[in-house]
Design an enzyme around this catalytic site. Structure first.
Site, PDB file in Angstrom:
ATOM      1  N   SER A 126       4.387   2.150  15.052  1.00 58.04           N
ATOM      2  CA  SER A 126       4.660   2.405  13.631  1.00 58.04           C
ATOM      3  C   SER A 126       3.707   3.451  13.088  1.00 58.04           C
ATOM      4  CB  SER A 126       4.478   1.089  12.874  1.00 58.04           C
ATOM      5  OG  SER A 126       4.361   1.316  11.492  1.00 58.04           O
ATOM      6  N   TYR A 153      -0.491  -7.428  11.225  1.00 57.98           N
ATOM      7  CA  TYR A 153       0.690  -6.770  11.793  1.00 57.98           C
ATOM      8  C   TYR A 153       0.328  -5.366  12.279  1.00 57.98           C
ATOM      9  CZ  TYR A 153       4.673  -3.656  11.808  1.00 57.98           C
ATOM     10  OH  TYR A 153       5.559  -2.675  12.157  1.00 57.98           O
ATOM     11  N   LYS A 157       0.049  -3.475  16.300  1.00 56.37           N
ATOM     12  CA  LYS A 157       0.622  -2.217  16.802  1.00 56.37           C
ATOM     13  C   LYS A 157      -0.473  -1.380  17.461  1.00 56.37           C
ATOM     14  CE  LYS A 157       4.860  -3.019  15.731  1.00 56.37           C
ATOM     15  NZ  LYS A 157       5.818  -3.341  16.791  1.00 56.37           N
TER      16      LYS A 157
HETATM   17  N1  UFG Z   1       8.860  -0.621  -2.838  1.00 57.48           N
HETATM   18  C1  UFG Z   1       9.109  -0.860  -4.175  1.00 57.48           C
HETATM   19  N2  UFG Z   1       9.779  -2.003  -4.505  1.00 57.48           N
HETATM   20  C2  UFG Z   1      10.208  -2.904  -3.581  1.00 57.48           C
HETATM   21  C3  UFG Z   1       9.950  -2.652  -2.222  1.00 57.48           C
HETATM   22  C4  UFG Z   1       9.259  -1.495  -1.880  1.00 57.48           C
HETATM   23  O1  UFG Z   1       8.727  -0.068  -5.037  1.00 57.48           O
HETATM   24  O2  UFG Z   1      10.789  -3.921  -3.958  1.00 57.48           O
HETATM   25  C5  UFG Z   1       8.159   0.600  -2.458  1.00 57.48           C
HETATM   26  C6  UFG Z   1       6.837   0.339  -1.772  1.00 57.48           C
HETATM   27  O3  UFG Z   1       5.805   0.173  -2.719  1.00 57.48           O
HETATM   28  C7  UFG Z   1       6.680   1.582  -0.928  1.00 57.48           C
HETATM   29  C8  UFG Z   1       8.113   1.971  -0.578  1.00 57.48           C
HETATM   30  O4  UFG Z   1       8.933   1.294  -1.520  1.00 57.48           O
HETATM   31  O5  UFG Z   1       6.120   2.597  -1.693  1.00 57.48           O
HETATM   32  C9  UFG Z   1       8.515   1.567   0.800  1.00 57.48           C
HETATM   33  O6  UFG Z   1       8.208   0.196   0.989  1.00 57.48           O
HETATM   34  P1  UFG Z   1       8.710  -0.628   2.240  1.00 57.48           P
HETATM   35  O7  UFG Z   1       8.179  -2.013   2.100  1.00 57.48           O
HETATM   36  O8  UFG Z   1      10.153  -0.446   2.440  1.00 57.48           O
HETATM   37  O9  UFG Z   1       8.017   0.128   3.461  1.00 57.48           O
HETATM   38  P2  UFG Z   1       6.470   0.331   3.764  1.00 57.48           P
HETATM   39  O10 UFG Z   1       6.280   1.793   3.949  1.00 57.48           O
HETATM   40  O11 UFG Z   1       5.576  -0.339   2.845  1.00 57.48           O
HETATM   41  O12 UFG Z   1       6.366  -0.506   5.114  1.00 57.48           O
HETATM   42  C10 UFG Z   1       6.718   0.086   6.281  1.00 57.48           C
HETATM   43  C11 UFG Z   1       7.208  -0.942   7.296  1.00 57.48           C
HETATM   44  C12 UFG Z   1       6.121  -1.807   7.772  1.00 57.48           C
HETATM   45  C13 UFG Z   1       4.903  -1.006   8.115  1.00 57.48           C
HETATM   46  C14 UFG Z   1       4.494  -0.135   6.977  1.00 57.48           C
HETATM   47  C15 UFG Z   1       3.307   0.695   7.272  1.00 57.48           C
HETATM   48  O13 UFG Z   1       8.228  -1.738   6.739  1.00 57.48           O
HETATM   49  O14 UFG Z   1       6.573  -2.472   8.920  1.00 57.48           O
HETATM   50  O15 UFG Z   1       5.565   0.727   6.706  1.00 57.48           O
HETATM   51  O16 UFG Z   1       2.932   1.459   6.186  1.00 57.48           O
HETATM   52  F1  UFG Z   1       3.844  -1.769   8.411  1.00 57.48           F
END
Ligand code: UFG
Length: 343
Positions: A126, A153, A157
């Site tokens: 990741s 998590y 990785k």
């Molecule tokens: N977000 C919102 N509202 C929500 C959900 C997400 O605003 O209800 C925002 C988050 O703050 C973030 C973006 O949307 O800015 C993406 O969020 P995600 O949770 O979809 O993805 P992330 O980048 O946080 O997480 C992903 C993977 C994880 C990994 C992570 C590492 O899902 O497995 O990247 O940064 F660990």
């Protein structure tokens, strides 16, 4: 045709990859304990491909069961290891479960691969390993520094990447391809398979589609005071089908390019960063469906901005993630509508 063992093959990225592999004629053996996926995914795969993959309901941390599997399906030409627990928040609550599942399964696999002389593994890593890259490392390429993980998590990785490098160092026969995914979204264009989040989604896209479908009242946008053009966080959203195709390229390379390095690492992203607010706007434009949202405080542990430099994967794998984002968002919506029987 080569026989590929796909752990976690009924999961989100796994199932899309199984489809692409089978469509290219590979023989696929799925091993999955269905801890975060559904057996019906096999019907979806069969509906798309016209053939059912072999499926074994086994926990990859169970050495005895896995030994039996390797013995039964000899010879296996390569392994794609998707099976893992993947919720950042849950990993903070249950770190030992994450270490057992994510690290135990890889160690078991590598041991058995040595015993049964399986020379190739593709591993799901990741972009989380980069943490928040400095401005000079954006877009982030494979040489950017690895930063201390913010969650168990993320740590699994990083540790798993180290385990693979150590195992390869000690065994000249082992070859590994480490794929660092950015943010996969969307569903197969047939809408026969897609993302199936458990309970309230953590990830952005399933939350958006569930809100559009009326299951959730509104999307909460976590922060609009970041140092980005519109203040919301930026990610590299990659179409899951494009991502799946990268695995087929990685497998092809594993099987036909003997002179490659023992461990190769690729960033898999589009090369383009999109903000949360851009995703919401693009979704509404693409589908014509309104997604009510409010801005709330920042989510703990969120990275401000990260997107990929995918040049190395583009050149070496001969692969590019180029599906237009609106098409991707439409595929996610089509899948959500099918799940909820919306016409
Ligand atoms: N977000 C919102 N509202 C929500 C959900 C997400 O605003 O209800 C925002 C988050 O703050 C973030 C973006 O949307 O800015 C993406 O969020 P995600 O949770 O979809 O993805 P992330 O980048 O946080 O997480 C992903 C993977 C994880 C990994 C992570 C590492 O899902 O497995 O990247 O940064 F660990």
């Amino acid at each position: 045709m080569a026989r590929i063992l796909v752990t976690g093959g009924t999961g989100y990225i796994g199932s899309h990859t199984v489809v692409e592999l089978m469509q290219q004629g590979y023989e696929v053996i799925i091993v999955d304990n269905l801890s975060n996926s559904n057996i019906d995914v096999l019907d979806g795969i069969e509906a798309i491909v016209g053939k059912r993959p072999t499926f074994e309901n086994i926990d990859c941390t169970n050495y005895v069961d896995m030994d039996r599997l390797f013995s039964r399906y000899q010879p296996i030409d390569g392994v794609i290891h998707f099976a893992a627990s993947k919720a950042v928040g849950e990993s903070v609550e249950k770190p030992l479960m994450y270490y057992r599942n994510n690290i135990g399964s890889l160690v078991t696999l590598l041991e058995l691969m040595k015993t049964y002389q399986v020379p190739n593994i593709v591993f799901s890593s990741s972009c989380t390993v980069y943490g928040q890259p400095d401005a000079q490392h954006l877009p982030v390429d494979e040489s950017a520094p690895i930063q201390k993980a913010l969650s168990p998590y993320g740590n699994t990785k990083q540790v798993n990447e180290d385990i693979i490098r150590d195992a390869a160092h000690a065994d000249a026969n082992l070859h590994a391809t480490i794929l660092r995914y950015f943010n996969p979204i969307g569903a197969h264009p047939s809408a026969m398979i897609g993302e199936l989040p458990n309970g309230v989604p953590n990830n952005l896209l399933p939350f958006v589609t569930q809100t559009a479908a009326g299951l959730r009242q509104e999307l909460k946008v976590f922060g609009d005071d970041y140092n980005t053009p519109d203040g919301s966080c930026i990610r590299d959203y990659i179409y899951v089908v494009d991502l799946a195709k990268a695995h087929v390229k990685a497998v092809e390379r594993m099987l036909i390019v003997p002179e490659r390095e023992q461990v190769e690492t690729f960033n898999l992203g589009t090369g383009r960063g999109l903000s949360v607010l851009e995703i919401v706007r693009d979704f509404m434009e693409a589908t014509g469906v309104k997604v009510p949202y409010t801005i709330v405080g920042r989510r703990e542990g969120d990275i401000e901005q990260v997107w990929a430099n995918p040049k190395y994967a583009n050149e070496v794998l001969g692969w590019k993630a180029d599906t237009p984002v609106k098409e991707v968002l439409l595929s996610a919506w089509k899948w959500e509508k099918r799940l909820r029987n919306i016409v």
